[in-house]
Structure formats: C-alpha cells, structure tokens
Design a protein around this motif. Structure first.
Motif, short mmCIF file in Angstrom:
data_model
loop_
_atom_site.label_atom_id
_atom_site.label_comp_id
_atom_site.label_asym_id
_atom_site.label_seq_id
_atom_site.Cartn_x
_atom_site.Cartn_y
_atom_site.Cartn_z
N MET A 1 -13.04 -19.52 -13.27
CA MET A 1 -12.55 -20.44 -12.24
C MET A 1 -11.35 -19.81 -11.54
SD MET A 1 -12.99 -23.38 -10.80
CE MET A 1 -14.12 -24.13 -11.97
N PRO A 2 -11.39 -19.65 -10.20
CA PRO A 2 -10.26 -19.05 -9.49
C PRO A 2 -9.02 -19.93 -9.56
CG PRO A 2 -11.84 -19.99 -7.96
CD PRO A 2 -12.48 -20.05 -9.31
N ILE A 3 -7.87 -19.29 -9.67
CA ILE A 3 -6.61 -20.02 -9.67
C ILE A 3 -5.79 -19.57 -8.47
CG2 ILE A 3 -6.59 -20.32 -12.17
CD1 ILE A 3 -4.53 -18.05 -12.31
N PRO A 4 -5.03 -20.47 -7.85
CA PRO A 4 -4.24 -20.11 -6.67
C PRO A 4 -2.89 -19.52 -7.06
CG PRO A 4 -4.08 -22.46 -7.05
CD PRO A 4 -4.96 -21.91 -8.14
N PHE A 5 -2.89 -18.27 -7.48
CA PHE A 5 -1.65 -17.65 -7.95
C PHE A 5 -1.32 -16.44 -7.10
CE2 PHE A 5 0.35 -14.29 -10.54
CZ PHE A 5 1.55 -14.92 -10.82
N GLY A 6 -0.07 -16.34 -6.68
CA GLY A 6 0.42 -15.16 -5.98
C GLY A 6 1.90 -14.98 -6.28
N ARG A 7 2.31 -13.76 -6.59
CA ARG A 7 3.71 -13.50 -6.92
C ARG A 7 4.17 -12.24 -6.19
NH1 ARG A 7 4.37 -12.53 -12.92
NH2 ARG A 7 3.47 -10.51 -12.35
N ALA A 8 5.24 -12.37 -5.42
CA ALA A 8 5.75 -11.24 -4.62
C ALA A 8 7.00 -10.66 -5.25
CB ALA A 8 6.05 -11.71 -3.20
N THR A 9 7.11 -9.34 -5.22
CA THR A 9 8.31 -8.65 -5.68
C THR A 9 8.66 -7.55 -4.68
OG1 THR A 9 6.97 -7.16 -7.05
CG2 THR A 9 7.92 -9.09 -8.13
N VAL A 10 9.92 -7.19 -4.64
CA VAL A 10 10.39 -6.16 -3.72
C VAL A 10 10.33 -4.80 -4.40
CG1 VAL A 10 12.34 -5.36 -2.33
CG2 VAL A 10 11.91 -7.80 -2.58
N VAL A 11 9.83 -3.80 -3.69
CA VAL A 11 9.85 -2.42 -4.18
C VAL A 11 11.08 -1.75 -3.60
CG1 VAL A 11 8.63 -0.23 -4.30
CG2 VAL A 11 7.34 -2.38 -4.27
N ARG A 12 11.93 -1.24 -4.47
CA ARG A 12 13.19 -0.62 -4.04
C ARG A 12 13.22 0.85 -4.43
NH1 ARG A 12 14.41 -5.45 -6.61
NH2 ARG A 12 15.37 -7.08 -5.33
N ILE A 13 14.05 1.58 -3.73
CA ILE A 13 14.30 2.98 -4.10
C ILE A 13 15.55 3.01 -4.98
CG2 ILE A 13 14.94 5.25 -3.24
CD1 ILE A 13 13.28 4.75 -0.79
N THR A 14 15.37 3.42 -6.21
CA THR A 14 16.47 3.49 -7.17
C THR A 14 16.60 4.92 -7.67
OG1 THR A 14 15.09 3.05 -9.11
CG2 THR A 14 15.90 1.14 -7.88
N GLY A 15 17.47 5.10 -8.64
CA GLY A 15 17.64 6.44 -9.20
C GLY A 15 16.43 6.91 -9.98
N LYS A 16 15.59 5.96 -10.45
CA LYS A 16 14.45 6.32 -11.28
C LYS A 16 13.10 5.98 -10.66
CE LYS A 16 16.98 5.73 -15.64
NZ LYS A 16 17.01 5.03 -16.95
N SER A 17 13.09 5.20 -9.61
CA SER A 17 11.81 4.74 -9.08
C SER A 17 11.83 4.68 -7.56
CB SER A 17 11.48 3.36 -9.65
OG SER A 17 10.19 2.95 -9.27
N ASP A 18 10.62 4.62 -6.99
CA ASP A 18 10.45 4.51 -5.54
C ASP A 18 9.03 3.99 -5.28
OD1 ASP A 18 8.92 6.73 -6.19
OD2 ASP A 18 10.39 8.16 -5.42
N LEU A 19 8.61 3.99 -4.02
CA LEU A 19 7.27 3.48 -3.71
C LEU A 19 6.19 4.40 -4.27
CD1 LEU A 19 5.57 1.34 -2.28
CD2 LEU A 19 5.66 2.76 -0.22
N SER A 20 6.44 5.69 -4.32
CA SER A 20 5.44 6.62 -4.86
C SER A 20 5.09 6.27 -6.30
CB SER A 20 5.96 8.06 -4.78
OG SER A 20 6.13 8.46 -3.44
N ARG A 21 6.09 5.91 -7.07
CA ARG A 21 5.84 5.53 -8.46
C ARG A 21 5.05 4.23 -8.54
NH1 ARG A 21 10.33 5.46 -13.34
NH2 ARG A 21 8.86 5.02 -15.03
#
Length: 412
Positions: A1-21
């Motif tokens: 059964m489909p559920i109406p769920f959506g969760r948004a988060t921001v992708v940031r550039i930090t010392g350890k991570s970025d969009l490529s990761r």
C-alpha cells in the motif's frame, strides 16, 4: 500500500562531504571528486538500485546525464566561489536539496509505473525553474523508495550555472534545542503532493488502490541509524518505540470507534472529501477482524452527519465521503461565486508565485476597478505568505469558515 511520505534534506559542502559523495551513495556508483581529488565508491551497495536517471530541462547539455558530471559540475560551481575553506566556515554552503519519496511496492505497481509516479512528483515540485534533477529508485525487500536530488542552480544551454534559487523547498531556522545548528523547516508539503499525484495516477490507469491515509493520531518516523534492514539497532529506542506504538494504537482505535464526524474531519486535512477506500484501509490497519472492519466502516458512513458521494447520479456506488458541515460550507461557497455581482476572473499559473505576480499585474492595469483582495485559507496562518507578497494591495485575510458562514451583510 503506497504511503504519502516525503522528507527533504539539504546537501552541503563540508570538510568531509559534498554533492559528489551524496550522488555516489544514492546512485551506488564510484565518483571521483575532481576538485577534492577523492574517490567515493559505493558500488558494493548497487544490489538495491533498480532505476537511475537525470532529468534535464530543455536545451541543457546532455553530458549532465552522467551522475559524475552532474555532481562534479555543481560542486565546482560552489567551490570556485568559496574563499574560506569548508572546515573554517560557520555557515556551510548549500549545493542541492535531496528528497526521499515513498513509492508503491512491486506487488502493486510495475517498476516503470513507480518511476513515472516519481517523475510526476519531482517535476511538479520543481515548477518553472530549469533545475536538473538526479533520480534513483532503491528496492529493499518490499520497501521501494525514490531519491530526487535537485540542483539549486538553473542550468543554461551553454552548460553554465545560473544564480542560486533560495528557499525553494525548505527554509533553515535556528533550532531552540541546538543553537549552533540550523534545523530544516519545510516550506513544501511533500506529503500532500505525493498523495495527490499517487491517487491521480491510480485513477488515470484504473488501478484499484488508495494511498494509505495518515493515522488520526500519527507517530513519528524512525531515524535511519536506529532502524535499518528491518531491525532496531538501539535497545532503548526499541523499548520506547514499542511502548509508543501501543499507546498510539489505543488512541487511534478510540478515535475510529468514536465520533464519525471527528474522524472524517481529521482525515480530510483541507480536502473536500475522503475516499471510502481510505476509511476501509484505516480500519484494516487497526482492526484485525474483517467483519468488524466492514461493520465499523458501515457505522461511519451511516452516521447522520456523514454524506456519501458518488461520481455521478446514475446509481453508481458511492466512492467518497465528507461531513455534513463540510458539504454545507462547499454549497455556500459555490453559491457565493455563482451569485457574485462583480466579475469573477480565474488566474492560473505554473506555481504559486506566478499566480501572485499575475494578480499584481492585473491590479496595476485596473487600478480604478480593483478592490483589496481577500485571501482565504484553511487557517489564518495559511494566508501569511500571500499577504506578504501582496502587501502593496492591502489584502484582507480570512478562513473558509469565516468567508462562507458570515451573514450576507457582512460579506465584502
């Protein structure tokens, strides 16, 4: 059964991570972050990846369909403007927004149908901006969900990135619990958009499904690091969640067995009606015996304050239900429009901002005839953003109840 769920988060550039990761993880791929001279390799997880694509606006360069080019190009667009290294910045640079959207399981829709539902949701949410979107669908046992990563810059035909789009899907607010860390305040109802597009798709394709309604007394979603692969990984959390589930189950049963009017108005959530299939699905979640489920649905629909609605008047079985109060409000609202003494003009646009811009333009053209607009929402707080955008026109605000229940002499 489909559920109406959506969760948004921001992708940031930090010392350890970025969009490529982030893209490497979502796409289950190996991506070399050129600017950082790192390789992010998540190919060992590719067993659950069942669909992958990049949606580009018309005229965008085709090489952006590669997740490697997509991620590196956006990272470079942000990094080349940064003078302070990411590790020394107090405010981390936002490069994208990624959204997790629940999709129907394989037992209910085919993979290409789930992919089409995901496309419709993310393209509708994007609106008129030329924002590229990276899509991926993961399947873990019966859990089918999509990841949509929106670039926060529009792409031009020559491959250059435009100015950043701010506050598109979410706003960052200072957290009262963690003063040094911003928390996400979503400015977009992924829940409602997902529900509406799922249901419209089912009707269009003749699929006998309804979106699983949110419980009248809903719980909270479990954090991924506490619940993974179908098991809890924190004993304290497991005990707390089990106790909470028992309490919520009892609270929801009490609401289902209680006033039908209160139950249906809770499920409406601003809509004019609910599908009777939603009532059946809700009862099936909290009542084990099938005969008792049907008896409870019949009790709700036979209540004197509940109105059953059919698609047509030719004896077709009722498919929707609403409260008598809501039906009365709708009837009065329709009467106000049909009996209006002044011209009624419909204004449409690709998104909310476009409609507001047309209202302002219309007001400038017909200054002598234009009266202060009346903004109506389910609650007064729903009118705040429109009131701010139309402040120069001195708008009035009110709720639906206020608009249709006021005496004739009080209506403006």
């Amino acid at each position: 059964m489909p559920i109406p769920f959506g969760r948004a988060t921001v992708v940031r550039i930090t010392g350890k991570s970025d969009l490529s990761r982030t893209i490497a993880y979502i796409a289950r791929a190996a991506i070399r972050a050129v600017k950082r001279r790192k390789i992010y390799n998540y190919t060992h997880l590719k067993g659950d990846l069942v669909h992958h694509e990049v949606l580009l606006p018309p005229g965008a360069p085709d090489d952006l369909r590669s997740c490697n080019v997509f991620a590196n190009s956006l990272d470079f667009a942000e990094l080349r403007k940064m003078r302070t290294p990411p590790t020394q910045r107090e405010r981390q640079v936002q490069v994208a927004v990624t959204v997790v959207i629940a999709l129907p399981p394989a037992s209910e829709v085919a993979l290409h149908e789930a992919a089409e539902i995901l496309r419709r949701i993310v393209i509708t949410a994007r609106g008129p901006q030329d924002l590229p979107i990276h899509l991926a669908i993961h399947r873990k046992i019966i859990n089918l969900h999509g990841h949509a990563t929106y670039a926060l810059r529009p792409i031009h035909p020559d491959g250059s990135w435009g100015l950043k789009v701010r506050d598109k899907f979410i706003h960052l607010r200072k957290s009262q619990y963690q003063p040094n860390k911003a928390h996400v305040a979503e400015d977009f109802s992924w829940h409602e958009l997902s529900r509406d597009i799922h249901q419209a798709y089912f009707v269009e394709r003749g699929i006998d499904l309804v979106v699983d309604p949110a419980a009248p007394c809903p719980g909270t979603h479990i954090r991924p690091f506490e619940y993974a692969n179908g098991e809890f990984h924190n004993e304290v959390s497991q005990q707390q969640i089990e106790q909470q589930r028992q309490e919520l189950h009892a609270a929801n049963l009490a609401i289902i067995h209680g006033s039908p009017t209160k139950l249906v108005e809770t499920l409406l959530k601003g809509r004019a009606s609910v599908q009777i299939g939603e009532l059946r699905r809700l009862c099936a979640r909290f009542i084990d015996n099938e005969a008792q489920q049907e008896a409870e649905v019949d009790r709700i629909l036979s209540d004197q304050n509940i109105v059953s609605l059919a698609e047509s008047a030719d004896g077709q079985e009722a498919g929707h239900a609403t409260t008598r109060r809501t039906m009365r409000l709708l009837t009065r609202a329709i009467g106000l429009v049909e009996n209006a003494t002044t011209e009624v003009r419909a204004i449409t646009g690709p998104d909310h901002e476009a409609v507001l811009a047309q209202i302002v333009e219309w007001a400038e053209i017909e200054q002598d005839m234009f009266k202060p607009p009346l903004i109506i929402g389910l609650a007064l707080s729903d009118c705040d953003s429109s009131k701010e955008a139309l402040a120069a026109l001195e708008p009035l605000t009110g709720t639906i109840d206020m608009a249709v229940t006021a005496r004739a002499g009080e209506r403006k």
